[in-house]
Structure formats: C-alpha cells, structure tokens
Design an enzyme around this catalytic site. Structure first.
Site, mmCIF file in Angstrom:
data_model
loop_
_atom_site.group_PDB
_atom_site.id
_atom_site.type_symbol
_atom_site.label_atom_id
_atom_site.label_comp_id
_atom_site.label_asym_id
_atom_site.label_seq_id
_atom_site.Cartn_x
_atom_site.Cartn_y
_atom_site.Cartn_z
ATOM 1 N NE ARG A 4 -63.809 9.819 -25.417
ATOM 2 C CZ ARG A 4 -63.281 9.924 -24.198
ATOM 3 N NH1 ARG A 4 -63.329 8.880 -23.373
ATOM 4 N NH2 ARG A 4 -62.721 11.052 -23.797
ATOM 5 C CD GLU A 35 -71.419 6.247 -22.674
ATOM 6 O OE1 GLU A 35 -71.463 7.223 -21.890
ATOM 7 O OE2 GLU A 35 -70.379 5.632 -22.945
ATOM 8 C CG HIS A 64 -68.561 6.681 -19.383
ATOM 9 N ND1 HIS A 64 -68.882 7.243 -20.588
ATOM 10 C CD2 HIS A 64 -67.253 6.976 -19.172
ATOM 11 C CE1 HIS A 64 -67.815 7.850 -21.101
ATOM 12 N NE2 HIS A 64 -66.821 7.693 -20.247
#
Length: 540
Positions: free
Chosen positions: A232, A261, A277
């Site tokens: 994370r 992000e 990701h």
C-alpha cells in the site's frame, strides 16, 4: 430468478458459474456511465464491479431491489459501505484471489532491482552497451526481511527460500512456533533493518504502518539495502526513500504503490524502479477474482452462506437486540486491552459472569476480537471475518462462563497474554448509569469509558494527584473525571482521567518527569459502536 448487472470489465471465464446457473440472469455493460447505472440499478438484485464504478449513497438512494454488491477485488474504497448497510445491501469482496500475483510481482521487482534490468534495458534502447555499469547482485545467500506475514508474505517467503535466501519475518501476530513451521526466523523490525539485504512490505496501511519506513528507520538499515513495496502507498515515506537513495544508504528501491496514484514527477531516481500498481494485474488473478465473486454471489443468494461479507455479521436479529447494550462496552474493553498490550497477544480469553453468561454472546466475543485485531489490521477485520483472521494469525481464543455475579449482575473480562506478560480489563453496565470499566489488571476502579482516557501508574504518595492536575491544566486541557485505584496504602496505584481533548506528547513527557509516576498512557476509544465501519480510534 436473480438479475445480475456486471458493470465493469470482469473475466468471462470467471463469470461462467453465474452464467450457467439457472437462477441467475446476467447483463454485462462494462462501460456503463454513472447516470445510466443510476437509472437502471433498481432492475437488479446483484451489482458486480471492480474499480471503475463508484457506488455512492446517491446511487443507492432509490434502489429497493438490490441485495448484494460484489467487488471483484480486495478493497471496497469505491463503495459507500455505510450507505449500503443502511439500505440492507450486503457488500462482499474477493480478498484472496490476488495472492500469487502479488507475490510473483514482488519477486519480479526484487530480481529487477538485483540485476538492474530496467536500467540496462533503457540503455540498450538508446544503442548503448554498458555491461560494467549494470553489475548486479545475487539473491543467493542474501537475507530478506518480510514485513507482514499474511498470505502474500508467506508466498514471498516460500519463493525466497527456493532462492536459498535467509528469511526474516515480522508480523504482530507471528509466533515463534508459526515462524518455525514456515521455515523462517521471527524478527523485530529493528532486526530486519540491521540484517536484511532486501526488505519487502506486505501489510495493510494502518496508523501503525503509515510511514513505517521513514527517516528514522532508514538510519538503522544495513547500508546497501534494497526495498520493495507492493502493498500500500504510504507505508514507505517517499521523501525519506529518495533521500536514502541519494545518500547510497538504499542501493535500490522498487515501488508498485504510491501515496498519490499516479505519483508526481518528483518521484524519480536512477536506482528507483516503479510500476503502475500491477500487483494483481495478471490474467489468472482476474479470473480467480471473478470466480471467487461468482461463487460468493451464488452461495449468499442460494444457500445463505457468507464468507467474505464486509458488512454482514452472522447473528440473529433477536440476539442482536439482547446484546446491543453490551456491544460498545465490549469493543471499548478490547480497545483498552490492546492499547496496553501493543503487540499481538498469543492468547485471548473472555470471561462472562452473571446473567449474560446464559446468553449467546458470540457477537460480543466477535466484537472484542474485532477491537483487538483492528489495532493492527484496521478496517480489514469485521464481525464476519474476525474468527477467520484470528485462526489465520495463529492466535488462541477461549471463552469461559460463570453464572456467579461476582459483585455485578453482569460482568465481562478480557485477558490478553503471551509468554512474558498479560493484561486484564473488566467492565460492566450499571442500571441507570451506563458502561463502566471496573478493573485494570489487579486494580479495582470505576471509569466511564470516553473518547480520551489518560492512564497513570504511580506510587501512592501525597502530591502526585495535584501534580497531575497542574500539568494537565498548564496544557489547557480540562479534566472530566479522575478515578484512583490502589492495592495498598503507600504502594503502587493507578489513576484514570477522562479528558475533554486528547493529551499530546508534551503532556505525557511532562508527567513522566515526576519521579513518583511510573507509566503514562493515552487511551483513545471509539464512542459510537458500529458493526461494520472502521472504528474511529484507528486512524491512518
């Protein structure tokens, strides 16, 4: 027949079980826009999504038919779970389907770091041949520190052992026996820093793990360490990491997740590898996610079997009403206990005394487990998965019942222990008065559990109480109540204060300067019980 709307790109192969089931009619509209979804949502019993669609309170406002929202993935950040709960809609996810994908991506990042593959590729793309510049290191005989020994951490450990690496594992719930069974060495965070050539992170983002890898931690690491984060964003402090790369303390880093992000342009360094990701982005993982969600939908609607619900405890409405007055007390007892204990206990024991012992107290036990585990696991634990996570983390749990009233009509006590120490917290409900904490370890006390409690252990001598009041007053904090408990005159004693606002580190430091004061703890409690929402005392 149940109507199902698939409102995102979901694997057709994974949905096959639903499509072939005679009781389910499937409509696939993967590019549906929010306004159209709002117009047709009331035609469906089930909504299946990934991350593209955001399920808001407004979207759910006019739906009367929808029974189930299924998220084909781990997180439910794009679903207003509270709104769904208020509408009586079950929310489920698929927490285990991406385990292998995430573990393999972690290893891909580690190998890319070790052999500088992205940098070498970029060099070749501009027609350079720079063999000496990209000399790497082997994984063989190196030490890897794994922070977080859940499902993904365990899979990473298996692969590291295949490369003949020494594996150090840290997890608040990792016991020596479990580490031995996994063939790894249990380690502290500092031991991982001191000894690891590679450090990889596999924990949720919680208050405890936010900026876990920060400047102070990087001051402890072995020079030349390589750090991987596919868990994370926010667990690794990005600014501190760039400083570590620049100084050479960190030889290389690989990030798949970021605080923001996509990340900003400043997150760049020649020895930093980044991916967008991709941890769960494999064909197989997406098929597994879809299969898991499909089976969950069938099990819930056809067989009333729930495994991965976010907001649906296994408890009858009748028993819920009986236990309702004790729910918040149970959670607060657990919150106090785990804040005293800090680390994960090896053994959890719950004692019910009096009339309550004759009832089904499963929801209270689950509530206490949730309160304990959420200190480290945050909102990944709920009443549905509390026992599963307890078992998964190898913790012992026992309940004892005694019809004797021991001074109270009903009394609940929680004990946390490991091989070194134990903590016991007892509570009750007093008619017309409400919840009370009446025992902290060996001390009898009478404290109303409120949001901000200050615990002080001290020698029972004149002047201590006055000194405490002066320090807190000097910091402009109002004391609501003060309760004192002692075992003998002139011996050790405790006091617990309710405060109108939380005391900061300056208050705690000032109190610790008093010679008679041996321990000071600020205890934060939730003040509004909820079955499903993240407790307010656990904050990122």
């Amino acid at each position: 027949m149940y109507r199902v709307l698939v409102a995102d790109s979901i694997s057709d192969k994974g949905l096959r079980a639903l499509e072939e089931h005679p009781q389910f009619l499937i409509d696939k509209i993967p590019q549906i826009d929010p306004e159209e979804l709002k117009n047709i949502i009331n035609q469906y019993d089930v909504l299946i999504i990934r991350s593209r669609i955001t399920v808001t309170e407004e979207l759910l406002e006019n739906t009367q038919r929808l029974r189930l929202i299924a998220r084909a993935g781990v997180g439910v950040d794009n679903i207003d779970v509270a709104a769904a709960t208020r509408k009586g809609i079950i929310v489920v996810n698929s927490p285990g389907a991406n385990t292998i994908a995430a573990a393999e991506h972690t290893f891909a990042m580690m190998l890319a770091l070790a052999r500088k593959i992205p940098q070498a590729y970029s060099s070749m793309q501009v027609n350079r041949w720079e063999r000496s510049k990209f000399q790497g290191v082997e994984l063989f005989d190196k030490t890897i520190g794994i922070i977080g020994m859940g499902k993904i951490g365990i899979e990473v450990a298996k692969r590291a052992k295949a490369f003949q690496m020494t594996v150090l594992g840290y997890d608040p719930f990792l016991t020596e026996d479990r580490a031995k069974n996994l063939g790894i060495k249990k380690a502290t965070l500092d031991e991982i820093a001191f000894h690891s050539d590679f450090i990889t992170i596999h924990t949720p983002l919680t208050k405890e793990t936010n900026s876990l890898i920060d400047r102070s931690y990087l001051e402890k690491v072995k020079r030349g360490v390589r750090i991987i984060n596919c868990a994370r964003g926010g667990i690794v402090n990005e600014e501190a990491l760039l400083e570590g790369l620049e100084s050479g303390i960190v030889a290389g880093a690989a990030l798949d997740v970021f605080v923001q992000e996509p990340p900003g342009p400043e997150l760049k360094h020649p020895n930093l590898i980044v991916t967008p990701h991709l941890g769960a982005s494999t064909k197989e993982a997406q098929e597994k996610v879809a299969k898991e969600i499909s089976q969950e939908v069938i099990d819930i609607l056809e067989y009333d079997s729930i495994r991965n619900a976010i907001n649906m405890p296994d408890i009858s409405l009748e028993n819920q009403q009986t236990m309702k007055p004790y729910l918040q007390l149970s959670e607060q007892i657990a919150q106090i206990a785990i804040q005293f204990f800090k680390e994960a206990p090896e053994k959890i024991e719950v004692f019910y005394h009096g009339e309550i012992a004759d009832n089904d107290t499963e929801v209270l036990s689950r509530t206490m487990i949730k309160g304990i585990l959420s200190y480290h696991l945050s909102d990944t634990v709920n009443l549905v998965n509390a026992h599963h996570l307890l078992k998964e983390n190898g913790l012992s749990f026992a309940v004892q019942r005694n019809a004797s009233k021991i001074g109270f009509t009903n009394y609940i006590e929680l004990k946390l222990s490991n091989r070194q120490r134990s903590v016991s917290i007892g509570g009750t409900l007093l008619d017309g008065i409400g919840s009370r904490i009446v025992k902290i370890n060996e001390y009898q006390i009478d404290v109303r559990p409120e949001q901000n409690l200050l615990y002080i252990k001290h020698h029972d001598i004149p002047g201590v109480i006055g000194r405490v009041g002066s320090v807190i007053g000097d910091h402009q904090i109002n004391i609501g109540t003060m309760q004192v408990g002692r075992s003998e005159i002139g011996g050790e004693a405790i006091m617990v204060l309710t405060l109108d606002k939380a005391a900061d580190d300056g208050v705690l430091a000032a109190l610790k300067e008093t010679a008679a004061i041996k321990d000071v703890k600020l205890l934060g409690l939730s003040t509004g019980y909820s079955f499903f929402n993240k407790p307010s005392w656990v904050k990122v």
